[in-house]
Design an enzyme around this catalytic site. Sequence first.
Site, PDB file in Angstrom:
ATOM      1  N   TYR A  64      -0.395  -7.563  -2.110  1.00  6.88           N
ATOM      2  CA  TYR A  64      -1.173  -6.766  -1.424  1.00  6.88           C
ATOM      3  C   TYR A  64      -2.730  -7.259  -1.840  1.00  6.88           C
ATOM      4  CZ  TYR A  64      -4.004  -2.642   0.421  1.00  6.88           C
ATOM      5  OH  TYR A  64      -4.865  -1.527   0.830  1.00  6.88           O
ATOM      6  N   GLU A 105       0.673  -1.304  -0.136  1.00 11.75           N
ATOM      7  CA  GLU A 105       0.201   0.120  -0.046  1.00 11.75           C
ATOM      8  C   GLU A 105       0.813   1.203  -0.131  1.00 11.75           C
ATOM      9  OE1 GLU A 105      -4.386   1.465   1.771  1.00 11.75           O
ATOM     10  OE2 GLU A 105      -3.103   0.173   2.956  1.00 11.75           O
ATOM     11  N   ASN A 155      -5.633  -9.041   3.804  1.00 11.65           N
ATOM     12  CA  ASN A 155      -6.864  -8.543   4.057  1.00 11.65           C
ATOM     13  C   ASN A 155      -7.775  -9.560   4.373  1.00 11.65           C
ATOM     14  OD1 ASN A 155      -7.091  -5.717   3.707  1.00 11.65           O
ATOM     15  ND2 ASN A 155      -6.506  -5.730   1.663  1.00 11.65           N
ATOM     16  N   ASP A 203       0.053  -8.130   3.047  1.00 16.47           N
ATOM     17  CA  ASP A 203      -1.245  -7.938   3.819  1.00 16.47           C
ATOM     18  C   ASP A 203      -2.401  -8.645   2.987  1.00 16.47           C
ATOM     19  OD1 ASP A 203      -3.626  -7.001   4.842  1.00 16.47           O
ATOM     20  OD2 ASP A 203      -3.392  -4.886   4.013  1.00 16.47           O
ATOM     21  N   ASP A 233      -1.277   1.949  10.079  1.00 16.07           N
ATOM     22  CA  ASP A 233      -2.226   1.349  10.964  1.00 16.07           C
ATOM     23  C   ASP A 233      -2.144  -0.198  11.124  1.00 16.07           C
ATOM     24  OD1 ASP A 233      -2.758   0.933   8.342  1.00 16.07           O
ATOM     25  OD2 ASP A 233      -5.028   1.390   8.432  1.00 16.07           O
TER      26      ASP A 233
END
Length: 921
Positions: A105, A35, A144, A142, A240
Amino acid sequence: MKIVSWNVNGVRACLEKEFLDIVAKMDADIYCIQETKATQSQVGLVTPSYAQFWNSARRQGYSGVLVLTKTEPLSIREGFGIEEFDIEGRLLTLEYPDFILLCVYMPMSKGRIQRSSYRSDWDDALLKYIQTFSKPIIICGDFNVAHKHIDIYPENLRNDPNPPGFQEGERTNLERLLNTGLADVFRQRNPKAQVYSWWSNRLNKRAENRGWRLDYFLVSNALVGSVTDAQIHGDIYGSDHCPISLDIDLSLQSVQSEQNRRFTQQWENTDWSSHEEYLRQKQSKIAKATYNQNDAMIHKLQMELVNAFSARMLAVRHVSNSNSETGMDGVKWATSAQKMRAVYALNFANYRCSPLRSVVIHDGNKERRINIPTYYDRAMQTLVRYALEPVAESRADRKSFGFRKGRSTYDANAYILSTMGKTKEPLWVFRGDIKSYYDTISHRWILENIPMKNLIRKFLKSGMLVNGELFETVEGISQGSGLSPIIGNMVLDGLQFHIFKELYPDGKIQNYAHGDLIRFADDFIIFAKSEEQAIEIKSIVAGFLAERGLRLSAEKSSIHYTPNGFQFLGRQYIYQHNMAYVYPSEKSVSKFEAKLEKKIKGHTGSVESLIKSVNRSIQGYASYHRIADTSDTFRHLDVVVQSLLAQKIRAMHPKRAWVQLQGIYWYENELGENIFTAPDKRHLQILRFKDIPLTQHFAVKTNYNSFLDEEYYLQIEKRREIDKHRGKYKKIWNSQAGRCYFCGRPMLSDQYIELAETFTSDGMAYIHSKCAENTIEVDDSYQQTKGIDIIHLLDAVVVPMDVHSDPLVSLKEYFRTEKRQKFTLTFQQFEGFMGETLGAVTSEEAFWYDSHPTALAHSWLENGFVIQKLDIENERVIFRKENHTLTPFEVPKAFYKKKIPKNAQDEIEAFLGYIQKKYKL
């Protein structure tokens, strides 16, 4: 080597939060960054010690991945080579001498249909992509999605048990990825750690550590032994997400590489047909010795078999192919080298069975405890099963149809109808059900009456681990054991002989239908000439069971008169007009309806995954019942399925016009039938019961022995090819990732499996043999299940609606009549057109650029406008005219306010057809 993965949520923002200091302090060899939300030229990142490799999204300020590496890779690849996925910049692949590294990602579905479908397709592409590599792989980034409940702070699921990031389809796809031979190394090393890598910025969640584990290192099993550490660095801020790291010592890999190479070569070059032929011949000899009642020869042959190299090879293959849950040691045989090493390790000398890992699973509204052996113990049990099965087959009751090769509930059904039809008179039936059968079988009886008692004792007395505490096993057999079906049958074999002996002590059986036993595993029915004889049979059975530590269930055992009908194995049997009939039982139908309702209403994934899930249920139920008279039932169930789907779609889109929803999710085929499909994928359709052909089953001969009958052996040669999972069968097996097509659960080594006809592209799929009868409800005869009220369902769906209630109508009309070449609309103006508050979705770029036919963007795209600038900060959108060939057309009122002459209608239709064809409208 140390590898770090980190979603920085914008590399430019993270640079302002000491990103370079963190990189220097962690001192990794490779950094995989997700990201980035920027291009290399926009950032100007300076990393003297690291080479930089970027893959940025075409859309500005969105997605993107970056790899910083001290060691120059052999090759670099951006994306899959698939345009629709690669434009978002979500994948970098770097090749090193010993492994392939993938920085990923993964897309976030956010619960929207379009993105859920995109995510599902992206996952499929990744799965196919990694299977092209010959080297071991490391995937990090990541994902998700959280894999299991332990990966989410429990309170985060309080309001929605299946939120975006924890949806069924995404979790299933992650499981498919792991099943290719990858390990989640952090969870493997920290099985109970509740540690997270992402926290919402709201409600102080990071400070209170109420997060999600969305970031992973997945490592090929061949490399797992070289992993020395795997950590989640929750104390590092800047995003985050927090960084995660992997330490791997590749020198350890080289130490084992030569042995692994030799083991791999031996396993993969195995001539399996020769091992299978050895097993077949040895089992045939054991069966012959059993017929001759030569106990000494039986024992000799059994000991030869369980110690034979061929049998050990087949046992390890059988267990590893199941890809099932691990036992207490957590060990799984995934690679060829691991399997070959296990073959040499199998040895009954000084063997001790490990305790079973006891877990509770939720099966519908019930909880069941499953005791799971280790892979090693499962293989040892498989060896004993190979040796014990020919004995069990040779001593079995003729009309016992459960867990025996070549026999099924279809055969049980055929013989029930045969017995009812041959007598030309009504019969009585005692339906028996044994209370907690597998949990209460007497160990004493097993060890006194079943061969190989010294080996079987090791399994019976292994104990079980419940929440870390060891409990002794004093009775019963584990349903997770490969021996359970064999021993379960042997305990009840002889029941038919015992019944006839007690009913006819003089040996003169006048009518074999009076006392005829038909059994499937521990569920059975026995026919009788009268109610009095049925009561007598019940008493005889109770005495037979008592010797084995068993007793009948008072609630579930019952006596029936065939003209009134009775239920068995999910079917309703009845004798009327001198004929025997069979239908799906009402309870079976009601249970299936309830299952469908839960599956459809509770589904949280994409429509595509919903269709596939429902189709599996339809296929399973239809396959089981299509040997019965099902015409009325199948028509009814088609209506139920369509009604539930209609209610589901209405719940998904409560404000959208029903006419519009019909156009999106249903289409009319050439026969005028409305078919439910996935949007934009008309080939993906809900199966219809009416299209599934009924069939006749030709029952197997009750006196055949699968280990002796050569004619039968030739018939099952095809089955042996299927079991090899080779050629086209291997493709089918791999595509299912070792999971049953009907129920979706792993196909375990202790379960019989078979190839079933399906409506898949291959036309076939692997299933549990039990799932071929997955509608059997033999344990709930005293329970009532309420069926589906179709009228009530449709009341919530088909309500009077005006097509103009479509919230996009006003917005489309605005753009249709707009003559300016460039203009601005505020978010507030959009809400005025829509008549509703749009909420937080307006802050997502994807919301404005979504091109799905029902999306907001079609209001301007179909009228020739495009977004020139999206200003989320100031809540406004600037549009410009792109297609200047389009113009609004007003139909004169005379043509739609009143009727027109027939000739005028014909001329108008002909002219409009000409215009449509000319301008390709």
